[in-house]
Enzyme design. Structure first.
Site, PDB file in Angstrom:
ATOM      1  N   LYS A 130       0.860  -1.195   0.000  1.00 12.12           N
ATOM      2  CA  LYS A 130       0.000   0.000   0.000  1.00 12.12           C
ATOM      3  C   LYS A 130       0.884   1.230   0.000  1.00 12.12           C
ATOM      4  O   LYS A 130       1.634   1.477   0.949  1.00 12.12           O
ATOM      5  CB  LYS A 130      -0.921  -0.003   1.219  1.00 12.12           C
ATOM      6  CG  LYS A 130      -1.872   1.181   1.268  1.00 12.12           C
ATOM      7  CD  LYS A 130      -2.789   1.091   2.486  1.00 12.12           C
ATOM      8  CE  LYS A 130      -3.730   2.268   2.572  1.00 12.12           C
ATOM      9  NZ  LYS A 130      -4.610   2.191   3.760  1.00 12.12           N
ATOM     10  N   LYS A 156      -2.237  -1.602  -3.718  1.00 13.89           N
ATOM     11  CA  LYS A 156      -3.070  -0.397  -3.692  1.00 13.89           C
ATOM     12  C   LYS A 156      -2.182   0.830  -3.807  1.00 13.89           C
ATOM     13  O   LYS A 156      -1.207   0.935  -3.056  1.00 13.89           O
ATOM     14  CB  LYS A 156      -3.863  -0.354  -2.378  1.00 13.89           C
ATOM     15  CG  LYS A 156      -4.769   0.854  -2.232  1.00 13.89           C
ATOM     16  CD  LYS A 156      -5.489   0.845  -0.892  1.00 13.89           C
ATOM     17  CE  LYS A 156      -6.412   2.052  -0.763  1.00 13.89           C
ATOM     18  NZ  LYS A 156      -7.096   2.111   0.537  1.00 13.89           N
TER      19      LYS A 156
END
Length: 324
Positions: free
Chosen positions: A195, A248
């Site tokens: 992320k 992400k």
């Protein structure tokens, strides 16, 4: 094979040929639809920066679930806006918290729907950071216990899968151990393994009311400049017991999705995030692009890069398009 003996255009001349050799396919069954849950009754509040996406009260979830299932979307991921926030994010793990109520409602009204929960504290802390603070710095190890309690509370409420997004070191192992100790060894963990500290999260932070009140999240989310580090992060989560690895954002990090696909045999998820969604919506509203075609091409690029699962606010729109 060289021209003129080989002519690639032979297999592109009509839709039947193109469909016959198409390498990448989209399916609603591989989409996960994010849902924002907020307090109140009969609330269906459109998010200004994310046209077509709504904050919903718990009593509105059954209709949303039935629509998803009708479209072939079998899973949702929940994000909560609590009634109260505090420094420790205790609202994340209370028995009657917003997400715990949402899980029970969905499993009662649509038991066949897979309910996944985001495990993080940013929506529940009054400072907006993803963990508890000591001297205005997120304390990694003190946060682990709270994250594990949150995941356990979701499992107790009936969640089918938990998805830690906080980026604390060691959180997958802590959550796995806590779930196993409480007889939830069958609950999978979809880890936000990679992320990045991205500017593409802006609309989400508006939707979930979770922007930090000071500083930023670069001390725990990944530097967008780093690629090799993604493999180290993912390897740690594999070793700690993750069942699915997530990247992400998605579109700006297709190379990272591809790297993980080549390196690991676990399922790979990609989160097509709010800013990536909002840009397409905004350009389509201006008439600058064909929104449906860009949506489809974008989702195909994520799948082609190696994602097995796509978390996207376009899930319902794309499922409708695929039904035509």
């Amino acid at each position: 094979m060289v021209f003129p003996e080989y002519r690639p255009r032979r297999m592109r001349q009509n839709s039947a040929f193109r469909s016959l050799i198409r390498e990448t396919h989209l399916s609603p069954a591989q989409f996960i639809y994010p849902i924002f849950v907020m307090p109140g009754k009969k609330v269906r509040e459109e998010i200004p920066s994310m046209p077509g996406v709504f904050r919903l009260s718990v009593d509105q979830l059954a209709a949303e679930a039935k629509e998803c299932l009708k479209l072939g979307i079998n899973g949702v991921i929940l994000f909560g806006l609590p009634e109260k926030k505090d420094a420790m994010g205790t609202g994340a793990h209370i028995k009657d918290g917003i997400i715990q109520r949402a899980i029970r409602e969905l499993k009662n009204k649509a038991p066949e729907l897979m309910v996944i929960t985001d495990v993080c504290l940013c929506e529940y802390t009054d400072h907006g950071h993803c963990g508890c603070l000591i001297n205005n710095s997120v304390d990694n190890d003190a946060t682990l216990e709270i994250l594990a309690k949150t995941a356990l509370s979701h499992a107790n409420a009936g969640a089918d899968m938990v998805a830690p997004s906080d980026m604390m070191d060691g959180r997958v192992a802590e959550i796995r151990a806590t779930l196993d100790e409480n007889n939830f060894d069958n609950i999978p963990i979809m880890s936000y393994a990679v992320k990045y500290a991205s500017a593409f999260y802006g609309p989400f932070r508006d939707a979930a009311d979770c922007a930090p009140t000071f500083g930023d999240r670069r001390s725990y989310q990944m530097d967008p400049a780093n690629s090799r580090e993604a493999l180290r992060e993912a390897t740690l989560d594999v070793d700690e017991g993750a069942d699915i690895l997530m990247v992400k954002p998605a579109v700006a990090y297709l190379d990272i999705i591809s790297k993980l696909r080549d390196e690991f045999d676990l399922p790979i998820a990609a989160y097509h995030v709010s800013g990536e969604y909002a840009m397409i919506k905004a350009a389509a509203e201006k008439g600058w692009i064909d929104g449906d075609k860009v949506m489809e091409e974008t989702l195909l690029s994520i799948k082609r890069a190696g994602a097995d699962i796509i978390i996207t606010y376009f899930a319902k729109d794309m499922a409708r398009l695929l039904q035509k």
